[in-house]
Design a protein around this motif. Structure first.
Motif, PDB file in Angstrom:
ATOM      1  N   GLU A 132     -11.565  13.925  15.793  1.00 16.23           N
ATOM      2  CA  GLU A 132     -10.228  13.393  15.534  1.00 16.23           C
ATOM      3  C   GLU A 132      -9.587  12.654  16.707  1.00 16.23           C
ATOM      4  N   ASP A 133      -8.747  11.703  16.326  1.00 12.36           N
ATOM      5  CA  ASP A 133      -7.730  11.146  17.217  1.00 12.36           C
ATOM      6  C   ASP A 133      -6.420  11.297  16.448  1.00 12.36           C
ATOM      7  N   ASP A 138      -3.543  16.901  21.015  1.00  8.14           N
ATOM      8  CA  ASP A 138      -4.380  18.092  21.166  1.00  8.14           C
ATOM      9  C   ASP A 138      -3.605  19.347  20.844  1.00  8.14           C
ATOM     10  N   SER A 144      -7.744  14.861  20.057  1.00 15.37           N
ATOM     11  CA  SER A 144      -7.354  13.481  20.359  1.00 15.37           C
ATOM     12  C   SER A 144      -8.515  12.796  21.066  1.00 15.37           C
ATOM     13  N   GLY A 145      -8.563  11.479  20.929  1.00 21.07           N
ATOM     14  CA  GLY A 145      -9.600  10.712  21.595  1.00 21.07           C
ATOM     15  C   GLY A 145     -10.869  10.522  20.797  1.00 21.07           C
ATOM     16  N   ARG A 149      -9.150   8.321  13.356  1.00 23.78           N
ATOM     17  CA  ARG A 149      -7.710   8.208  13.565  1.00 23.78           C
ATOM     18  C   ARG A 149      -6.957   8.791  12.380  1.00 23.78           C
ATOM     19  N   LYS A 194      -4.518   3.522  11.015  1.00 18.65           N
ATOM     20  CA  LYS A 194      -4.073   3.216  12.372  1.00 18.65           C
ATOM     21  C   LYS A 194      -3.092   2.059  12.299  1.00 18.65           C
TER      22      LYS A 194
END
Length: 416
Positions: A132-133, A138, A144-145, A149, A194
């Motif tokens: 996941e982002d 987090d 995250s990252g 998205r 996004k």
């Protein structure tokens, strides 16, 4: 004439769909591993793959959908239903509802209790977080990252707020996030987008990896069958540009989905022998379970006329409002063009004796007879009810040894 694809590969991945894009990304991260990725569809270079509301045009379109249908279902009074599956890089993640939903933690734990080691919720949660982002950042529940998205919806509707408040009055609490382990409640779905654009698996995982010299993508290919030698899959045979092509590798990974992977196995002689022999396919491995135990969620749509409140129906039939809607999306990436098929979700129990939520409602501020039809001219909402734990079991079986033949899909809805 049969051709041999140049180069030797360590892994062939069949299907550049939701899973295949991720698998190809992860496998090719090792520069010493040579990966060939095969996709039946083409590039996602059509505008409606990226504008979220484009699902209205992508589902049921042979450019993007396999156009499968179920067999006439006795439990549905003989009706045959459309069975959309994505046919493009990104697969169904390029045409689906964009709803980010993991399911119940207790479901995963139940699988572990049945003997599926490594599939408890605590086992799979780290993998979800790495993917996941998430717009929430987090946390114990999100990561995250990663390439996947996830964002909040970019519009709201007073009519949906009212439905949510009504659910709360009936004892279903408002919740902010369906993906914290227990999704019982009412709330707005988080979406795979996004900044107002669809975020498919191809955008998140495949395209960032295509510059790797050890990853090769071949599009518009129809995989016919596995090449099996001495009991092992050592490659695949596929059709591209009217030519039969062969590719070999040390390993083959099937990511062609519940329909495509089943078809490929059966055409390769892996499946129920009594199904394959009448089609002239020599059984390589008699596996009665290949194609059986299909479990699908039947969903019915109820439409309710409303008054004194705005729905998308009125906007759709007003040229000035449609123009403003397009302008809002062009300038701000907001408004109805960012809509997923469902915005508000309700997870609850059909009766108090249930251990956990077993029914889901999708609530939409619009109504239409079916996808592809114009919206109704009267203001209305749609509330779809979905049975989350069906006990009916169906099957998928090929109807011919020819790779282009549509399969027989029989979910056996409402047989129990």
């Amino acid at each position: 004439m049969e051709q041999r694809i140049e180069g030797e590969f360590d892994v062939i991945v069949v299907g550049a769909g939701t899973a295949g894009c991720i698998v190809a990304n992860r496998l090719s991260a090792d520069p010493a591993r040579r990966v060939l990725l095969l996709e039946a569809g083409g590039s996602d270079n059509w505008i409606w793959f990226h504008i979220p509301v484009g699902y209205l045009f992508a589902i049921g379109n042979p450019r993007s959908d396999w156009m499968f249908r179920t067999e006439p279902e006795p439990g549905l009074n003989g009706r045959s239903l459309a069975y959309p599956r994505g046919k493009v890089i990104g697969g169904s993640s390029a045409i689906n509802a964009m709803i980010s939903m993991r399911g119940q933690a207790a479901d995963y734990d139940h699988w572990r209790q049945l003997g599926l080691t490594g599939w408890g919720y605590a086992d799979v949660l780290p993998a979800f977080r790495r993917l996941e982002d998430h717009f929430l950042g987090d946390s114990d529940h999100h990561g995250s990252g990663g390439g996947w998205r996830i964002e909040a919806a970019r519009l709201s509707w007073p009519i949906l707020d009212a439905v949510g408040d009504a659910a709360e009055q009936m004892g279903v609490p408002w919740i902010r996030d369906f993906n914290t382990g227990d999704n019982e409640g009412v709330g707005y779905f988080h979406v795979n987008q996004k900044r107002g654009r669809r975020w498919s698996s191809a955008r998140g995982f495949l395209k960032p990896a295509l510059n790797r010299p050890n990853l090769r993508l071949e599009k518009n290919v129809l995989v016919d069958r596995l090449i099996v030698e001495h009991g092992r899959a050592v490659g695949v045979r596929f059709i591209q540009g009217g030519q039969i092509v062969e590719a070999r590798a040390r390993q083959v990974v099937l990511c062609a989905g519940s329909i495509g992977s089943t078809q490929l196995l059966q055409r390769s002689g892996i499946g129920p022998a009594e199904w394959l022999a009448p089609l002239g396919i020599e059984p390589v491995l008699d596996r009665p379970g290949v194609g059986r135990n299909l479990q699908d969620h039947l969903q019915q749509r109820a439409i309710y006329k409303v008054s004194g409140v705005r729905t998308l129906n009125e906007t759709y039939h007003s040229l000035p409002r449609r123009a403003l809607m397009g302008l809002d999306y062009a300038l701000r990436r907001r408004g109805p063009l960012t809509m997923a098929p469902s915005q508000l979700g309700i997870f609850t129990r059909s009766d108090p004796d249930r251990e956990r939520a077993n029914i889901q409602f999708h609530v939409q501020p619009l109504s239409l007879d079916k996808f592809g039809d114009p919206l109704h001219r009267f203001p209305a909402i749609t509330v779809s009810a979905c049975n989350l734990r069906p006990t009916s079991r169906g099957e998928i079986r090929i109807t011919s040894a020819a790779p282009g033949a549509a399969p027989s899909i029989a979910p056996h809805y409402l047989t129990t």
